[in-house]
Write an enzyme that holds these catalytic residues in place. Structure first.
Site, PDB file in Angstrom:
ATOM      1  N   ASP A 231       0.830  -1.196   0.000  1.00 56.46           N
ATOM      2  CA  ASP A 231       0.000   0.000   0.000  1.00 56.46           C
ATOM      3  C   ASP A 231       0.873   1.258   0.000  1.00 56.46           C
ATOM      4  O   ASP A 231       1.847   1.341   0.765  1.00 56.46           O
ATOM      5  CB  ASP A 231      -0.876  -0.020   1.268  1.00 56.46           C
TER       6      ASP A 231
ATOM      7  N   GLU B 274      14.375 -15.317   1.083  1.00 58.79           N
ATOM      8  CA  GLU B 274      14.686 -16.279   2.141  1.00 58.79           C
ATOM      9  C   GLU B 274      13.717 -17.454   2.098  1.00 58.79           C
ATOM     10  O   GLU B 274      13.937 -18.477   2.746  1.00 58.79           O
ATOM     11  CB  GLU B 274      14.531 -15.627   3.529  1.00 58.79           C
TER      12      GLU B 274
HETATM   13  C1  GLC Z   1      -4.221   3.096  -0.772  1.00 59.43           C
HETATM   14  C2  GLC Z   1      -5.459   2.240  -0.634  1.00 59.43           C
HETATM   15  C3  GLC Z   1      -6.591   3.112  -0.201  1.00 59.43           C
HETATM   16  C4  GLC Z   1      -6.240   3.733   1.130  1.00 59.43           C
HETATM   17  C5  GLC Z   1      -4.912   4.477   1.052  1.00 59.43           C
HETATM   18  C6  GLC Z   1      -4.385   4.799   2.404  1.00 59.43           C
HETATM   19  O1  GLC Z   1      -4.348   4.045  -1.781  1.00 59.43           O
HETATM   20  O2  GLC Z   1      -5.717   1.583  -1.839  1.00 59.43           O
HETATM   21  O3  GLC Z   1      -7.799   2.403  -0.089  1.00 59.43           O
HETATM   22  O4  GLC Z   1      -7.245   4.641   1.506  1.00 59.43           O
HETATM   23  O5  GLC Z   1      -3.928   3.681   0.439  1.00 59.43           O
HETATM   24  O6  GLC Z   1      -3.935   3.643   3.043  1.00 59.43           O
END
Ligand code: GLC
Length: 548
Positions: free
Chosen positions: A228, A277
């Site tokens: 993310d 790993e």
């Molecule tokens: C990414 C995710 C989204 C979230 C953001 C903050 O863009 O896809 O859903 O709100 O990160 O974590």
């Protein structure tokens, strides 16, 4: 156990699905299905989806013919941003189940020949995370604050944010704290909601923590991670002003001091060593918003992550020239890194493509067949195989997307693609669960359900099933790293890949193809095989026999 048709898989390791199904580079042309656990299936009847629900519906995914499942976060979280605000990266939130549910889900998925990718959220934690709570309690100048970005404010009394950065969800990217004695204190950085403070990745403890978290889930047997905000971890030294407002419109097309800094790559080189790993090919997929495809390709260099989402493709409209350009550019950009291109039309953050592309179901189906014909890896978002539209009339009181509540943030409308799936034509929440649904499902949702579409040869679900089966049977789809563009009338895309040809009419009128490209394999809509007239919003797949 579901038998996958087509390509044989040779054993390379003990990780992932059974050895019979393992094969080198499985991810290079994998079709990966995104599950948003809150909205997929509800096993315990509390109105919110959960891991037991996902587990019970895995046969749908195996039968659909995807290679892997990516699960959006199910970790312990107050759910200020649908779980992208984590308090404990090694625990399952009670709403979704517990660690034994996660283990059972991974085991069942592997038994069905599906790999499992989990989300990891390294840019920020929840404000309820133990580290952040400790940082608040211990006050300015303490080591506990060094794992986040705390700064004194500007202005005579520190009443102004430390710089001009804006939150992706709208408003300033800084929130002022109160000191332990109740007086106004320092500010902390949050590129997203105030409940999501950004970690300071200059601190070694942050690196150590995430290495441990990766190993925790790798030990649980996951096959990879969707990273993310992979582009956000490192901020420009000194946190300089951007000098402009309305920074949101610059995301993904201009350099910003808080995104896509060169320093992020050291983190992924380190993570790659952790993946290696483990036996099998455990992968990392970057959610990286970078100004162009060349910058995106840096995330998938040989010693970094394996894939990066192609948001430039997702953002391209339904236009033959624009699509040809973005496909060519994406493939060209990935080639030096020897990484596969990826393709995506929908996810939990954007308007579903049936609605976004503006042409209803016929266009959505045509777009899907185009995407599934391209070389590389394709990402599907739950419900697109049912042709679900965006739900555009959710009442305000039902909404939960944090950006909806912060003016000027993103589009504030991400709930419309998160409405729980319909599994059956009728019944409580159309088979989603026994206890209603956390977002209201629209009337007529049951007609789009899995059971309503199963066995109907004209349904979108059966189209996806056929397309994915053909993709598995035919190495010219998905594999490789280039396409050969064929001459085509205006508004039409035509390309060859070995013994396979794809033709797409993006225009409003039927178009006569100059010649018959081969034998009809599959059409996204009504197509008269006796004619060469390609209807509008239609993709046709052809086979020309074995590759020359
Ligand atoms: C990414 C995710 C989204 C979230 C953001 C903050 O863009 O896809 O859903 O709100 O990160 O974590």
């Amino acid at each position: 156990m579901t038998q996958h048709l087509g390509r044989a898989r040779t054993a390379t390791s003990t990780a992932g699905p059974g050895p019979q199904q393992d094969r080198t580079g499985w991810w290079r042309n994998a079709v990966i299905y995104q599950v948003y656990p809150r909205s997929f299936a509800d096993g315990n009847g509390d109105g919110m989806g959960d891991l037991a629900g996902v587990r019970s519906r895995l046969p749908h995914l195996a039968g659909l013919g995807v290679d892997a499942v990516w699960l959006s976060p199910f970790y312990a979280s107050p759910q200020a941003d649908g779980g992208y605000d984590v308090t404990d990266y090694r625990a399952v939130d009670g709403r979704f189940g517990d660690l034994s549910d996660a283990a059972a889900l991974i085991e069942d998925a592997h038994g069905l020949g599906l790999r499992v990718i989990v989300d990891i959220v390294p840019n920020h934690s929840s404000d309820q995370h133990e580290w952040f709570q400790r940082a608040l309690a211990e006050g300015p100048g303490t080591p506990a604050r060094e794992r986040y970005h705390f700064r004194p404010g500007k202005g005579e009394h520190g009443e102004l944010p430390p710089n001009d950065w804006e939150s992706v969800f709208g408003g300033p990217a800084w929130t002022r704290t109160k000191n332990p004695d109740g007086t106004p204190g320092e500010w902390y950085l949050h590129l997203f909601a105030p409940e999501q403070p950004d970690f300071d990745w200059q601190h070694p403890a942050v690196h150590d923590e995430f290495r441990t978290v990766l190993r925790f889930w790798l030990d649980m047997g996951v096959d990879g991670f969707r990273v993310d905000v992979a582009h956000g971890l490192i901020k420009a030294p000194g946190l300089p002003d951007t000098g402009s407002s309305g920074q949101l419109r610059l995301l993904g097309n201009q350099e910003l001091p808080f995104f896509d800094q060169d320093g992020v790559h050291a983190v992924y080189r380190d993570w790659r060593r952790v993946f290696e790993e483990y036996p099998g090919e455990r992968i990392g997929v970057a959610e990286a918003w970078a100004p162009n495809s060349q910058r995106t390709a840096l995330y998938v260099r040989e010693d970094e992550l394996h894939q990066a989402f192609n948001f430039h493709y997702l953002q391209t409209g339904w236009d033959a020239d624009a699509l040809r350009a973005v496909v060519t550019e994406s493939l060209d950009a990935m080639r030096p890194a020897a990484a596969p291109a990826t393709w995506v039309l929908s996810n939990h953050d954007v308007v579903r493509h049936r609605t976004r592309l503006g042409g209803g179901l016929p266009r959505a189906r045509a777009a899907a067949l185009l995407m599934l014909a391209l070389p590389g890896s394709a990402y599907l978002y739950q419900g697109e195989e049912l042709g679900l539209p965006e739900v555009t009339d959710l009442p305000d009181e039902a909404r939960q997307d944090p950006s909806f509540f912060r003016e000027t943030g993103q589009d504030g409308l991400r709930d419309g693609c998160r409405v729980p799936l319909p599994w059956t034509s009728g019944g409580s929440s159309y088979g989603f669960g026994e206890g209603g649904s956390w977002l209201p499902q629209p009337e007529g949702w049951g007609e789009l359900s899995v059971s309503a579409q199963t066995g109907d040869p004209d349904s979108t679900l059966e189209l996806y099933r056929r397309a994915l089966r053909l993709r598995r049977e035919n190495d010219d789809l998905g594999a490789g790293e280039s396409v050969e563009w064929l001459p085509a009338p205006d508004g039409v895309l035509a390309f060859r890949r070995g013994g396979f040809v794809c033709t797409v009419n993006t225009g409003d009128e039927p178009v006569e193809l100059p010649a018959r490209p081969g034998q009809l394999l599959l059409a996204s809509g009504t197509f008269d095989d006796g004619s060469l007239l390609l209807p509008p919003d239609t993709t046709v797949w052809w086979t020309t026999g074995p590759a020359a």
